[in-house]
Design an enzyme around this catalytic site. Structure first.
Site, PDB file in Angstrom:
ATOM      1  N   LYS A  93     -94.324   6.221 115.933  1.00  0.00           N
ATOM      2  CA  LYS A  93     -93.658   7.508 116.438  1.00  0.00           C
ATOM      3  C   LYS A  93     -94.416   8.258 117.804  1.00  0.00           C
ATOM      4  O   LYS A  93     -95.477   7.604 117.958  1.00  0.00           O
ATOM      5  CB  LYS A  93     -94.374   8.604 115.322  1.00  0.00           C
ATOM      6  CG  LYS A  93     -93.862   9.842 115.569  1.00  0.00           C
ATOM      7  CD  LYS A  93     -94.545  11.083 114.469  1.00  0.00           C
ATOM      8  CE  LYS A  93     -94.065  12.352 114.362  1.00  0.00           C
ATOM      9  NZ  LYS A  93     -94.517  13.261 113.365  1.00  0.00           N
ATOM     10  N   SER A 101     -91.140  15.786 110.850  1.00  0.00           N
ATOM     11  CA  SER A 101     -91.202  15.603 112.172  1.00  0.00           C
ATOM     12  C   SER A 101     -90.665  14.161 112.372  1.00  0.00           C
ATOM     13  O   SER A 101     -90.212  13.835 113.711  1.00  0.00           O
ATOM     14  CB  SER A 101     -92.168  16.370 112.763  1.00  0.00           C
ATOM     15  OG  SER A 101     -93.506  15.677 112.655  1.00  0.00           O
ATOM     16  N   SER A 156     -94.449  15.542 106.975  1.00  0.00           N
ATOM     17  CA  SER A 156     -93.616  14.970 108.023  1.00  0.00           C
ATOM     18  C   SER A 156     -93.165  13.388 107.777  1.00  0.00           C
ATOM     19  O   SER A 156     -92.448  12.759 108.600  1.00  0.00           O
ATOM     20  CB  SER A 156     -94.043  15.085 109.600  1.00  0.00           C
ATOM     21  OG  SER A 156     -93.609  16.239 110.016  1.00  0.00           O
TER      22      SER A 156
HETATM   23  N1  GLN Z   1     -92.490  20.628 108.975  1.00  0.00           N
HETATM   24  C1  GLN Z   1     -93.818  20.854 109.104  1.00  0.00           C
HETATM   25  C2  GLN Z   1     -94.178  21.635 110.354  1.00  0.00           C
HETATM   26  O1  GLN Z   1     -93.424  21.745 111.157  1.00  0.00           O
HETATM   27  C3  GLN Z   1     -94.696  19.302 109.003  1.00  0.00           C
HETATM   28  C4  GLN Z   1     -94.723  18.835 110.219  1.00  0.00           C
HETATM   29  C5  GLN Z   1     -95.590  17.640 110.199  1.00  0.00           C
HETATM   30  O2  GLN Z   1     -95.968  17.397 109.096  1.00  0.00           O
HETATM   31  N2  GLN Z   1     -96.059  17.127 111.353  1.00  0.00           N
HETATM   32  O3  GLN Z   1     -95.584  21.775 110.700  1.00  0.00           O
END
Ligand code: GLN
Length: 473
Positions: free
Chosen positions: A77, A152, A176
């Site tokens: 990532k 994400s 995410s």
């Molecule tokens: N969707 C969640 C957020 O926007 C989780 C994101 C993540 O785990 N990096 O914070």
């Protein structure tokens, strides 16, 4: 080499000479070339380097000196540092930035002869649930034309889903890794907070961030976890807990005590088909002799607001370093120093990130600190205690990973609606305990449905054995 091979299968082929590492890399490069222009899962492809490394590792295999992960092709990532390679966190603010060192987790993969083939697209600074917040266009789910892959870590999930690599690393702050795994029909593991060093992971919310693993099988995730987990002199928050050989503990030993949460199955936002697939699985587990009961988790609904207050607060502090001076983008011809900071940040950050920085700064400000930040800290502790209480009496807490399957691109324009995609994943993040998402079926549109299992801190071995059991191999 067969499509969608697990690393265990690849290893067999390499050992008996059916194909070479170079063939494996060539297989993934061909898929990347064919599919990435449409799916946008990779922002960089390290083709020459990967082929060069493959030849080095082929020689090592012949000589019998190859590492434990020889032949494992990985993507990472775009929030994980890899020395002399670009790092952008899906953001324009890091335009032109290259890492000066390699993240510990990535370094450990390389030391065992894994090959890094590319950098995954993601939501900007890992903030999002659909991978639409990337400054470099959204990632597309390989199972449906116009569907998001989740977020994400959407690019990391799609890279495995679309056979562009065997395993990928993502990060999971509130879901995410698990939610995109659920949307893309693969396995996604979020280890216990502190199980893996965060050295070289660009911070979003430091008391939540965990590096996670996407793979086709539990065995592959186990092998990667045992390589990357454990003590690290560069991260003072990493756990000193010894790292077990997860790959030797993949058999579920006997009948388990499992619970599922009333407040999830009765939740209004839970899609009917997801609910049905989940309840069918519960019946299957009961029929197989496991003890499964419904329990109440009254604080469950407070996890999402707690998560968003605390993570925005931490983000506002962590992201203050992107000021136009030290990294990446700097505005052209500012009038004075203050204008330089303001314009660099305004031009560099996307809307969602800017919104969260503002929100986080507000909850930390003198007038709101006690009412929001401090209160959320207290609620975090209560949620932790309540979830750990359930885990005292059960091996696993299970629930659907997400309330829906992969939704259409552009269909969630309201932030609150998007935040609801994390409704079932934030509990384990708030509590810091490990959790995994395993595919259990598909909806009538053919989109994948995931089941999430949560265990006590440092019980990844149990989660991986359960994952292997659930996927029937
Ligand atoms: N969707 C969640 C957020 O926007 C989780 C994101 C993540 O785990 N990096 O914070």
């Amino acid at each position: 080499m067969q499509a969608n091979s697990s690393f265990s299968e690849i290893r067999k082929g390499l050992n008996n000479g059916t194909f070479t590492c170079r063939d494996v890399v060539a297989h993934y490069l061909a898929n990347i070339q064919a599919k990435n222009p449409q799916l946008n899962a990779l922002l960089s492809v390290y083709d020459d380097e990967a082929l060069y490394q493959a030849d080095v590792i082929d020689r090592k295999i012949k000589e019998g000196t190859a590492g434990k992960l020889a032949g494992l092709v990985v993507t990472i990532k775009d929030v994980l540092c890899y020395k002399d390679h670009p790092l952008q966190c899906g953001s324009k603010i890091l335009n032109g930035f290259e890492s000066q060192f390699t993240a510990t987790a990535v370094e450990r993969l390389i030391n065992e002869d894994a090959i890094i083939i590319g950098r995954n697209n993601c939501d900007e600074f890992a903030m999002g649930s659909s991978s639409e917040n990337s400054a470099f266009d959204p990632v597309i789910n390989a199972d449906g034309d116009n569907r998001v892959p989740g977020g994400s870590s959407g690019g990391s999930a799609v890279a495995v889903q679309a056979d562009m690599c065997a395993v990928s690393l993502g990060t999971d702050t509130g879901g995410s890794v698990r939610q995109p795994a659920s949307f893309c029909g693969i396995l996604g593991l979020k280890p216990t907070y502190s199980r893996i060093s965060r050295h070289g992971l660009a911070a979003y919310a430091s008391t939540f961030d965990v590096i996670g693993i996407f793979s086709h099988t539990a065995a592959d995730a186990a092998l990667v976890l045992e390589v990357i987990a454990g003590e690290d002199e560069y991260d003072s928050t990493v756990s000193r807990e010894p790292v077990p050989t997860y790959s030797d503990q993949l058999t579920l030993d006997g009948q388990k005590k499992i619970c599922y949460i009333q407040e999830t199955v009765q939740n209004d936002s839970l899609n009917e088909e997801v609910k049905q697939a989940f309840l069918d699985k519960v019946e299957e587990l009961k029929a197989a002799g496991h003890q499964v009961e419904e329990v109440s988790f009254p604080l469950m609904e407070y996890a999402l607001p707690t998560y968003y207050i605390l993570t925005t607060a931490e983000a506002s502090s962590n992201l203050s370093r992107y000021d136009g001076v030290r990294f990446g983008h700097r505005t052209a011809n500012p009038k004075n120093l203050e204008a330089m900071y303001k314009k660099s940040r305004t031009e560099g950050f996307g809307n969602e990130v800017a919104k969260r920085i503002l929100l986080g700064t507000a909850v930390l400000s003198a007038s709101y600190h006690d009412a929001y930040y401090l209160k959320a800290q207290k609620v975090r502790r209560m949620i932790q205690e309540q979830l750990n209480g359930l885990l005292e009496h059960h091996d696993f807490v299970v629930m659907p990973t997400a309330p829906t399957t992969a939704f259409e691109l552009g269909s969630k324009t309201d932030s609150m609606e998007m935040y609801l995609a994390d409704l079932f994943t934030v509990q384990a993040s708030v509590a810091g305990v490990p959790a995994v998402s395993v595919p259990i079926g598909r909806d009538s549109d053919g989109m994948s449905i995931g089941l999430q299992a949560i265990a006590k801190a440092f019980e990844e071995h149990k989660l991986l054995a359960f994952s292997q059991y659930l996927s029937g191999n």
